[in-house]
Scaffold this motif. Structure first.
Motif, short mmCIF file in Angstrom:
data_model
loop_
_atom_site.label_atom_id
_atom_site.label_comp_id
_atom_site.label_asym_id
_atom_site.label_seq_id
_atom_site.Cartn_x
_atom_site.Cartn_y
_atom_site.Cartn_z
N PHE A 94 125.43 81.96 -66.35
CA PHE A 94 125.06 80.90 -65.67
C PHE A 94 123.33 80.89 -65.72
CE2 PHE A 94 122.89 79.47 -61.75
CZ PHE A 94 123.08 78.34 -61.61
N VAL A 95 122.51 82.04 -65.69
CA VAL A 95 121.32 81.96 -65.58
C VAL A 95 120.67 81.68 -67.01
CG1 VAL A 95 119.27 83.53 -65.45
CG2 VAL A 95 121.23 83.41 -63.73
N SER A 96 121.56 82.17 -68.09
CA SER A 96 120.93 81.88 -69.28
C SER A 96 121.09 80.67 -70.02
CB SER A 96 121.69 82.89 -70.45
OG SER A 96 123.03 82.51 -70.41
N LYS A 103 113.07 81.08 -69.55
CA LYS A 103 112.94 80.55 -68.11
C LYS A 103 113.90 81.51 -67.32
CE LYS A 103 111.27 75.91 -68.74
NZ LYS A 103 111.41 74.37 -68.56
N GLY A 104 115.10 81.84 -67.67
CA GLY A 104 115.77 82.81 -66.99
C GLY A 104 115.34 84.04 -67.00
N MET A 105 114.54 84.72 -68.05
CA MET A 105 114.07 86.03 -67.96
C MET A 105 112.92 85.81 -67.01
SD MET A 105 114.37 87.74 -71.67
CE MET A 105 114.03 86.54 -72.62
N LEU A 106 112.18 84.69 -66.85
CA LEU A 106 110.97 84.54 -65.94
C LEU A 106 111.57 84.59 -64.54
CD1 LEU A 106 108.66 81.68 -67.55
CD2 LEU A 106 108.16 83.95 -66.53
N LEU A 148 120.73 89.25 -70.35
CA LEU A 148 119.85 88.42 -71.21
C LEU A 148 118.88 88.67 -72.07
CD1 LEU A 148 118.56 86.63 -67.71
CD2 LEU A 148 119.77 85.39 -69.58
N VAL A 149 118.64 90.19 -72.02
CA VAL A 149 117.97 90.83 -73.28
C VAL A 149 118.73 90.60 -74.44
CG1 VAL A 149 116.38 92.65 -73.86
CG2 VAL A 149 116.14 91.86 -71.55
N LEU A 213 105.73 86.12 -71.80
CA LEU A 213 106.93 85.20 -71.94
C LEU A 213 106.47 83.92 -72.04
CD1 LEU A 213 109.90 86.47 -69.31
CD2 LEU A 213 109.91 86.13 -71.95
N LEU A 214 105.28 83.64 -71.53
CA LEU A 214 104.86 82.29 -71.73
C LEU A 214 104.33 81.96 -73.02
CD1 LEU A 214 102.13 82.30 -68.53
CD2 LEU A 214 104.74 81.11 -68.60
N LEU A 215 104.14 83.11 -73.99
CA LEU A 215 103.69 82.87 -74.99
C LEU A 215 105.09 82.82 -76.29
CD1 LEU A 215 100.87 85.61 -75.08
CD2 LEU A 215 100.77 83.09 -74.96
#
Length: 502
Positions: A94-96, A103-106, A148-149, A213-215
């Protein structure tokens, strides 16, 4: 021309792996300051004998908390982490898919930072409640991160380096464990004054990861297959692999998208009931069973006492030595996994661990008769850990994604993750009782299990290196003896899809 390895790809993999490093740190950090934390629990509960502290500084390692409340709260502090992981692993899909991998990892980093603050401020409140709450929330984070990773790294990795980059998840975990062991030493942070800082640092990698993660580019596979954003997918492919002709990768993703559209996006329950994927699911779960029930956590639990028996003056440093071995042989796995293959490394690892478990049993059983036997036990520990990190440690985390296509993959990853966390919880809860019951012969049980796992891998697990899903599925059908007829298979898939749409 495709460069394969670029600075952006390296940054993306490094950033994602910070989540795995945080998981490793959280796994290892609770062990070093156990006695210190138990004393603070006892003080908060009003059951601490202040005469002990007046006898001189820090209490010795031999003091055992006699109060049942302290024991209960400590056990809960350790076990609640695995319970959190078990619960949240079901939410990976669901999160991924909700807003994407990045955005899921964030989003889940909010959990890690909250957990770190709770534990870091534990001395200002009620220590046992704040630590338990922090460990529970960190468990929720790690259950999501452990899915997720590998998912993100697997999707952005070039096929040629897929195995090596998949193994980086395990490498980051063992580095995190080693860092927690080193800074948990008494003269650093594992003492009365700094233990809360040691636990609070669990959330520190999340802050760095959030910035990096923004990059990082979103997974091109997610953008193309899930979102249908062709231009954005092409742009991110070029960011990850260099300025090259993306038509081959786009064609491959288009084929996977078409295949995914034919398949139902399976729920966990439907995957469990489906005969089409039963063989792959059984193999995936057994790979995770073999990782946790290999006895690796038991080795870490038992290593300090074995080193003490062998006459090592500071057994904690020998345990850190085991952590260094962990990292070295995980690096060996990263180098070999795409050359030697997943199946071969897993077989070598499990077979070697089985022999080491036998050697450890012999060494522990006869160390009172022959003093040199303790050195046999010590050598067996180092070799046991080495064999684990060559194959059974890293490979189960990424082989699940190789065994399943886009439709059932998220449900399979969720099931495998829950299986891993559940086994971890069972070992953490029951190994001390098992060791008390069996003594030095406890490793006979693991030797028998390892032998069984080795035979299973040899007979039932195919090599997935460089193979497509269709090729892997064909191998499973061949091993089953008689492949299911195409109409029968298609009928089941149509039934699954129609019920999903309904």
């Amino acid at each position: 021309m495709e460069k394969q390895l670029t600075g952006t790809l390296a940054l993306a993999v490094f950033t994602a792996a910070l989540g795995s490093l945080q998981m490793g740190y959280s796994l290892g950090v609770i062990n070093a300051p156990q006695k210190v934390i138990e004393r603070h629990y006892a003080r908060a509960l009003g059951v601490y004998d202040e005469n002990l502290s007046r006898r001189g500084g820090n209490a010795t390692e031999h003091e055992e908390p006699s109060n049942p409340s302290v024991v209960m709260y400590w056990s809960l502090s350790v076990a609640i982490f695995s319970i959190g992981g078990m619960m949240s692993s079901f939410l990976v899909s669901f999160v991924s898919d909700f807003r994407g991998r990045i955005k899921g990892m964030l989003a889940i980093n909010v959990l890690a930072i909250t957990a770190g603050l709770l534990m870091g401020l534990a001395k200002m409140g009620t220590p046992y409640l704040m630590v338990i709450a922090g460990r529970a929330i960190m468990g929720l984070y790690c259950g999501l991160s452990s899915g997720l990773v590998p998912l993100y790294i697997g999707e952005i990795s070039p096929v040629k380096f897929r195995g090596a980059m998949g193994a980086l998840h395990q490498l980051a975990i063992v580095i995190g464990i080693l860092i927690s062991q080193v800074i948990g030493l008494e003269f650093l942070l594992g003492n009365d004054d700094m233990w809360h800082v040691l636990l609070g640092l669990s959330g520190a990698p999340a802050i760095l990861q959030s910035l990096l993660l923004l990059l990082c580019p979103e997974s091109p596979r997610y953008l193309y297959i899930k979102q249908g954003k062709v231009e954005e997918a092409c742009k991110n492919l070029k960011r990850l692999k260099g300025d090259y002709d993306t038509s081959k990768d786009i064609a491959e993703m288009q084929a996977e998208k078409e295949e995914a559209m034919k398949e139902a996006k399976m729920s966990i329950w439907r995957l469990l009931r489906s005969s089409v994927y039963r063989q792959q699911l059984f193999v995936a779960l057994m790979m995770h069973f073999s990782q946790q029930f290999s006895g690796i956590n038991a080795i870490f639990y038992y290593s300090t006492s074995i080193f003490q028996t062998a006459g090592v003056g500071q057994p904690v440093y020998a345990t850190i030595g085991v952590g260094v071995i962990n990292i070295i042989f995980t690096l060996v796995s990263v180098i070999l996994v795409d050359r030697t293959g997943r199946r071969t490394l897993t077989l070598v690892g499990l077979g070697g661990m089985c022999c080491c478990a036998v050697a450890m049993t012999v060494g522990l059983a006869f160390q009172d008769v022959y003093s040199w036997m303790s050195y046999l036990s010590m050598t067996a520990i180092f070799l046991f850990v080495s064999f684990f990190e060559i194959g059974p440690g890293p490979i189960p985390w990424f082989i699940v994604a190789e065994l399943f296509s886009q439709g059932p993959r998220p449900a399979a990853i969720a099931l495998a993750g829950c299986c891993n966390w559940t086994c971890n919880f069972i070992i953490a809860m029951f190994f001390p009782y098992l060791e008390g019951l069996c003594g030095s012969y406890v490793f006979v049980i693991f030797a028998v299990l390892l032998f069984g796992f080795t035979v299973f891998i040899y007979l039932r697990v195919p090599e997935t290196k460089g193979k497509t899903f269709e090729e892997i599925a064909a191998v499973f059908h061949h091993k089953r003896g008689a492949p299911p007829s195409k109409p029968q298979e298609e009928a089941e898939m149509v039934q699954l899809k129609s019920s999903t749409e309904a």
